[in-house]
Design a protein around this motif. Sequence first.
Motif, PDB file in Angstrom:
ATOM      1  N   ARG A  31     -17.931  12.790  99.412  1.00 33.17           N
ATOM      2  CA  ARG A  31     -16.506  12.429  99.418  1.00 33.17           C
ATOM      3  C   ARG A  31     -16.258  11.094 100.095  1.00 33.17           C
ATOM      4  O   ARG A  31     -15.342  10.358  99.729  1.00 33.17           O
ATOM      5  N   ASP A  77     -16.490   3.571  97.490  1.00 31.09           N
ATOM      6  CA  ASP A  77     -16.178   3.408  96.067  1.00 31.09           C
ATOM      7  C   ASP A  77     -16.987   2.275  95.433  1.00 31.09           C
ATOM      8  O   ASP A  77     -17.376   2.359  94.264  1.00 31.09           O
ATOM      9  N   PHE A 131     -20.218   3.468  94.062  1.00 31.72           N
ATOM     10  CA  PHE A 131     -20.196   4.627  93.171  1.00 31.72           C
ATOM     11  C   PHE A 131     -20.178   4.161  91.719  1.00 31.72           C
ATOM     12  O   PHE A 131     -19.276   3.440  91.291  1.00 31.72           O
ATOM     13  N   LYS A 166     -17.261   6.160  88.064  1.00 34.48           N
ATOM     14  CA  LYS A 166     -16.235   6.766  88.915  1.00 34.48           C
ATOM     15  C   LYS A 166     -15.369   7.778  88.181  1.00 34.48           C
ATOM     16  O   LYS A 166     -14.777   8.658  88.824  1.00 34.48           O
ATOM     17  N   LYS A 205     -16.277  11.253  89.102  1.00 37.49           N
ATOM     18  CA  LYS A 205     -16.490  11.487  90.537  1.00 37.49           C
ATOM     19  C   LYS A 205     -16.108  12.910  90.951  1.00 37.49           C
ATOM     20  O   LYS A 205     -16.807  13.541  91.749  1.00 37.49           O
ATOM     21  N   LYS A 206     -15.013  13.452  90.419  1.00 40.14           N
ATOM     22  CA  LYS A 206     -14.606  14.808  90.800  1.00 40.14           C
ATOM     23  C   LYS A 206     -15.672  15.824  90.407  1.00 40.14           C
ATOM     24  O   LYS A 206     -15.954  16.764  91.155  1.00 40.14           O
ATOM     25  N   GLU A 253     -18.605  15.432  92.835  1.00 41.81           N
ATOM     26  CA  GLU A 253     -18.270  16.055  94.117  1.00 41.81           C
ATOM     27  C   GLU A 253     -18.363  17.574  94.019  1.00 41.81           C
ATOM     28  O   GLU A 253     -18.879  18.237  94.927  1.00 41.81           O
ATOM     29  N   GLU A 257     -25.493   6.096  84.600  1.00 42.40           N
ATOM     30  CA  GLU A 257     -24.513   6.790  85.428  1.00 42.40           C
ATOM     31  C   GLU A 257     -24.985   8.196  85.766  1.00 42.40           C
ATOM     32  O   GLU A 257     -24.870   8.637  86.930  1.00 42.40           O
ATOM     33  N   HIS A 261     -25.614   9.720  89.500  1.00 43.59           N
ATOM     34  CA  HIS A 261     -24.969  10.951  89.973  1.00 43.59           C
ATOM     35  C   HIS A 261     -26.000  11.975  90.436  1.00 43.59           C
ATOM     36  O   HIS A 261     -25.821  12.632  91.473  1.00 43.59           O
TER      37      HIS A 261
END
Length: 258
Positions: free
Chosen positions: A28, A32, A35, A38, A41-42, A45, A149, A153
């Motif tokens: 969290r 940014d 990252f 993006k 991102k949720k 997370e 990406e 991740h």
Amino acid sequence: MIIQNHHKDHVICIEQHEHALISGQFVRDWKDDYFIGKDMKKSVEHAVINHDRSWIPLDKNPIYLPEKSKLASFTDFPMEQKLQSYRSGIVQLLNEDLYAGFLLSCHYASFFSNTADKLGITFLLEEDNRQNVVKEALREKKLLPLEREREFHFNLLQLCDNLSLYICMNRWGARKEEEITWFKDGFKQELLKNQRIYPEWLSETMVTLDPYPFSHDQLQIEIPFKRLSKNDLSKPNIQNIYRDTPTEHHKIIVSKKH
């Protein structure tokens, strides 16, 4: 279960999901600017925060290993039960967030990339097939990130996992030569301009990172744990003893190296 065996008379037990929640603090607060991808991102997370949720029922009922004279940790927990838990956790996460479940499948499968264990090989093949199906479903929904990406991740999940493990598995305040071997040379996921992040204990309550990837200058971490007497570990009612043992908390500040 994460178990610290460094103490003479007792062990420290940290439940896997609690460790994963600490991993969630790291993802969290990830800057940014660092990252990639993006828009997902949720989901990333969600994967990091919940990556060990399937351990919750296992950790509520610790197992004693008489051949090793110790409680089973996540590294030596009986394989068949562990893999059953992994499968259950992946399915659960897929039902909540397809991409988060995909990342969790990749994460668990990576544990067996070099295994000779038949159960592990079967699990690896199963998850490889599952990942292909999920990727196609994500592609159809136009939710499949680019390969670079996805790679970021996945590595971010593993780095946040490793940083939390570093904090939970080591004796708090350990000198570099005392650290568990996994992370003595830093974390292998090079997400900051191809640089490794190197952790170091300054005290029982302070860890520094170099380089430092987070938005805030300091992160305050609180680790819930239970302290069990080594004399109790082999008792038939160890599961009741564990449940009745009060939870303590250890606070740690993570900051940049000066």
